[in-house]
Design a protein around this motif. Structure first.
Motif, PDB file in Angstrom:
ATOM      1  N   GLU A 208       4.216   9.392  -3.205  1.00 29.27           N
ATOM      2  CA  GLU A 208       4.136  10.761  -3.303  1.00 29.27           C
ATOM      3  C   GLU A 208       2.798  10.977  -3.815  1.00 29.27           C
ATOM      4  N   LEU A 209       2.173  10.000  -4.403  1.00 25.30           N
ATOM      5  CA  LEU A 209       0.682  10.177  -4.826  1.00 25.30           C
ATOM      6  C   LEU A 209      -0.010  10.440  -3.561  1.00 25.30           C
ATOM      7  N   ASP A 210       0.233   9.798  -2.398  1.00 26.35           N
ATOM      8  CA  ASP A 210      -0.364   9.948  -1.101  1.00 26.35           C
ATOM      9  C   ASP A 210      -0.090  11.306  -0.609  1.00 26.35           C
ATOM     10  N   HIS A 211       1.122  11.929  -0.901  1.00 23.62           N
ATOM     11  CA  HIS A 211       1.543  13.260  -0.582  1.00 23.62           C
ATOM     12  C   HIS A 211       0.663  14.314  -0.984  1.00 23.62           C
ATOM     13  N   CYS A 212       0.345  14.041  -2.122  1.00 22.49           N
ATOM     14  CA  CYS A 212      -0.073  14.920  -3.174  1.00 22.49           C
ATOM     15  C   CYS A 212      -1.630  15.048  -3.062  1.00 22.49           C
ATOM     16  N   GLY A 213      -2.119  14.022  -2.393  1.00 19.33           N
ATOM     17  CA  GLY A 213      -3.426  13.898  -2.194  1.00 19.33           C
ATOM     18  C   GLY A 213      -4.402  13.134  -3.409  1.00 19.33           C
ATOM     19  N   PHE A 214      -3.648  12.448  -4.038  1.00 24.96           N
ATOM     20  CA  PHE A 214      -4.116  11.862  -5.399  1.00 24.96           C
ATOM     21  C   PHE A 214      -4.766  10.666  -4.772  1.00 24.96           C
ATOM     22  N   LEU A 215      -4.354   9.913  -4.173  1.00 21.24           N
ATOM     23  CA  LEU A 215      -5.113   8.523  -3.828  1.00 21.24           C
ATOM     24  C   LEU A 215      -6.216   8.923  -2.665  1.00 21.24           C
ATOM     25  N   PHE A 216      -7.253   9.419  -3.133  1.00 19.75           N
ATOM     26  CA  PHE A 216      -8.404   9.922  -2.354  1.00 19.75           C
ATOM     27  C   PHE A 216      -9.773   9.583  -3.046  1.00 19.75           C
ATOM     28  N   PRO A 217     -10.776   9.316  -2.172  1.00 21.27           N
ATOM     29  CA  PRO A 217     -10.656   9.364  -0.752  1.00 21.27           C
ATOM     30  C   PRO A 217      -9.937   7.933  -0.116  1.00 21.27           C
ATOM     31  N   PRO A 218      -9.816   7.569   1.023  1.00 20.22           N
ATOM     32  CA  PRO A 218      -9.236   6.588   1.406  1.00 20.22           C
ATOM     33  C   PRO A 218      -9.990   4.833   1.243  1.00 20.22           C
ATOM     34  N   GLU A 219     -11.261   5.139   1.044  1.00 19.79           N
ATOM     35  CA  GLU A 219     -11.631   3.838   0.772  1.00 19.79           C
ATOM     36  C   GLU A 219     -11.757   3.408  -0.610  1.00 19.79           C
ATOM     37  N   LYS A 220     -11.100   4.180  -1.527  1.00 15.77           N
ATOM     38  CA  LYS A 220     -10.727   3.961  -2.849  1.00 15.77           C
ATOM     39  C   LYS A 220      -9.361   3.669  -3.065  1.00 15.77           C
ATOM     40  N   ARG A 221      -8.538   4.020  -2.227  1.00 15.71           N
ATOM     41  CA  ARG A 221      -7.035   3.611  -2.506  1.00 15.71           C
ATOM     42  C   ARG A 221      -6.650   2.552  -2.837  1.00 15.71           C
ATOM     43  N   GLU A 222      -7.035   1.742  -2.237  1.00 21.05           N
ATOM     44  CA  GLU A 222      -6.465   0.321  -2.302  1.00 21.05           C
ATOM     45  C   GLU A 222      -6.826  -0.175  -4.037  1.00 21.05           C
ATOM     46  N   THR A 223      -7.974   0.158  -4.650  1.00 21.13           N
ATOM     47  CA  THR A 223      -8.376  -0.110  -5.894  1.00 21.13           C
ATOM     48  C   THR A 223      -7.523   0.787  -6.834  1.00 21.13           C
ATOM     49  N   MET A 224      -7.229   2.149  -6.486  1.00 22.67           N
ATOM     50  CA  MET A 224      -6.540   2.857  -7.381  1.00 22.67           C
ATOM     51  C   MET A 224      -4.958   2.450  -7.473  1.00 22.67           C
ATOM     52  N   VAL A 225      -4.527   1.985  -6.273  1.00 22.11           N
ATOM     53  CA  VAL A 225      -3.127   1.324  -6.183  1.00 22.11           C
ATOM     54  C   VAL A 225      -3.042   0.182  -7.140  1.00 22.11           C
ATOM     55  N   ASN A 226      -3.932  -0.804  -7.180  1.00 22.77           N
ATOM     56  CA  ASN A 226      -3.978  -1.935  -7.875  1.00 22.77           C
ATOM     57  C   ASN A 226      -4.072  -1.624  -9.367  1.00 22.77           C
ATOM     58  N   ASN A 227      -4.895  -0.617  -9.614  1.00 25.55           N
ATOM     59  CA  ASN A 227      -4.718  -0.357 -11.083  1.00 25.55           C
ATOM     60  C   ASN A 227      -3.506   0.201 -11.730  1.00 25.55           C
ATOM     61  N   ILE A 228      -3.033   1.131 -10.707  1.00 26.20           N
ATOM     62  CA  ILE A 228      -1.701   1.807 -11.220  1.00 26.20           C
ATOM     63  C   ILE A 228      -0.474   0.920 -11.287  1.00 26.20           C
ATOM     64  N   ARG A 229      -0.361  -0.368 -10.291  1.00 22.92           N
ATOM     65  CA  ARG A 229       0.550  -1.234 -10.479  1.00 22.92           C
ATOM     66  C   ARG A 229       0.183  -2.078 -11.621  1.00 22.92           C
ATOM     67  N   THR A 230      -0.894  -2.546 -11.966  1.00 18.58           N
ATOM     68  CA  THR A 230      -1.347  -3.182 -13.096  1.00 18.58           C
ATOM     69  C   THR A 230      -0.935  -2.637 -14.451  1.00 18.58           C
ATOM     70  N   MET A 231      -1.236  -1.260 -14.536  1.00 17.07           N
ATOM     71  CA  MET A 231      -0.782  -0.331 -15.640  1.00 17.07           C
ATOM     72  C   MET A 231       0.599  -0.638 -15.871  1.00 17.07           C
ATOM     73  N   PHE A 232       1.651  -0.316 -14.979  1.00 15.49           N
ATOM     74  CA  PHE A 232       2.923  -0.489 -15.134  1.00 15.49           C
ATOM     75  C   PHE A 232       3.397  -1.937 -15.218  1.00 15.49           C
ATOM     76  N   ALA A 233       3.032  -2.885 -14.772  1.00 15.70           N
ATOM     77  CA  ALA A 233       3.180  -4.220 -14.797  1.00 15.70           C
ATOM     78  C   ALA A 233       3.003  -4.613 -16.047  1.00 15.70           C
ATOM     79  N   ARG A 234       1.954  -3.980 -16.886  1.00 18.54           N
ATOM     80  CA  ARG A 234       1.738  -4.495 -18.348  1.00 18.54           C
ATOM     81  C   ARG A 234       2.751  -3.917 -19.201  1.00 18.54           C
ATOM     82  N   MET A 235       3.469  -3.024 -18.865  1.00 17.52           N
ATOM     83  CA  MET A 235       4.483  -2.090 -19.703  1.00 17.52           C
ATOM     84  C   MET A 235       5.870  -3.426 -19.534  1.00 17.52           C
ATOM     85  N   ALA A 236       5.801  -4.296 -18.816  1.00 15.87           N
ATOM     86  CA  ALA A 236       6.860  -5.234 -18.572  1.00 15.87           C
ATOM     87  C   ALA A 236       8.353  -4.202 -18.707  1.00 15.87           C
TER      88      ALA A 236
END
Length: 263
Positions: A208-236
């Motif tokens: 959905e974030l891709d669809h909305c254009g949030f994960l942009f520019p493409p070269e930063k997408r991997e870092t942004m995704v990893n940060n988002i996943r880390t944030m939610f993982a920390r919530m357990a």
């Protein structure tokens, strides 16, 4: 301390307490941390005392069960080891213990079937030197020297808290129907989310974030995704929480409900 060696609790002895309200508050502090035996030495306003019962709240049974003594010698006659609480230097050749050390000393004796008690003095002046003289050790807390005086209930609570930590170190808060609350994450009706459920949520959200254009520019997408996943993982999150999060993403994707009156 293992359950096989769990000691019985020591007696809490209030020497010439002045206000019934403070006696009741001390009883309430005792009940918070599993102490039950209250002894009173010549309370100023007499006994029984309705003010003590009123301020004890649900600890009124401790107040009603308190044993009354005319003097300190009678109150401690059956005890083997006594700790006196004071914030003042007494110039007496006695061991001076911090609260955690004091409860350890008491617990070791209680396990050996030696009866122990802790003395607390009257509100205005604390224990007299003659009271402290009959004790085996002095207990004092690491308070600010500029304001070292604790009120009666605070003093009792400080000792009671250390006692509870020693004899039941894994219990935190209220006892729930399934088990006492312990340190760390607490999962009630819902189990912890499985990794596959988390990954499914991540992929749903990232799509959905891709669809909305949030994960942009493409070269930063991997870092942004990893940060988002880390944030939610920390919530357990639990399995129920993951389902709730996915429902939130889905409803945002769908847009406002057609029956909504909001703009």
């Amino acid at each position: 301390m293992t359950s096989a060696l769990s000691p019985s609790a020591p007696a809490i002895i209030l020497v010439e307490p002045q206000l019934g309200e403070n006696i009741g508050a001390a009883a309430r502090a005792m009940a918070n941390f599993g102490l039950r035996e209250l002894r009173l030495v010549a309370p100023r306003d007499g006994w029984p005392n309705e003010a003590a019962r009123a301020s004890a709240a649900l600890a009124v049974e401790i107040v009603d069960g308190a044993r009354l003594y005319p003097d300190l010698a009678t109150a401690v006659a059956d005890l083997h080891y006594i700790v006196a609480t004071t914030a003042r230097s007494r110039f007496l050749a006695k061991p001076v213990l911090a609260p955690d050390t004091a409860v350890t000393e008491i617990a070791e004796r209680q396990v050996a079937d030696l009866r122990c008690g802790v003395l607390f003095g009257k509100e205005r002046t604390g224990l007299e030197n003659s009271d402290v003289a009959i004790a085996d050790a002095i207990m004092t807390a690491p308070v600010d020297p500029a304001f070292a005086s604790l009120n009666l209930a605070q003093s009792v609570l400080l000792f009671a808290y250390e006692w509870r930590k020693l004899v039941n170190p894994h219990s935190l808060g209220r006892t729930l129907p399934d088990a006492p609350l312990g340190a760390g994450h607490r999962f009630k009706a819902s189990r912890p989310a499985e990794r596959g459920e988390l990954i499914g949520f991540y992929e749903h959200l990232e799509g959905e974030l891709d669809h909305c254009g949030f994960l942009f520019p493409p070269e930063k997408r991997e870092t942004m995704v990893n940060n988002i996943r880390t944030m939610f993982a920390r919530m357990a999150p639990t399995e129920q929480e993951v389902r709730t999060l996915r429902g939130m993403v889905a409803i945002l994707r769908r847009g406002p409900w057609q029956g909504s009156n909001k703009a």
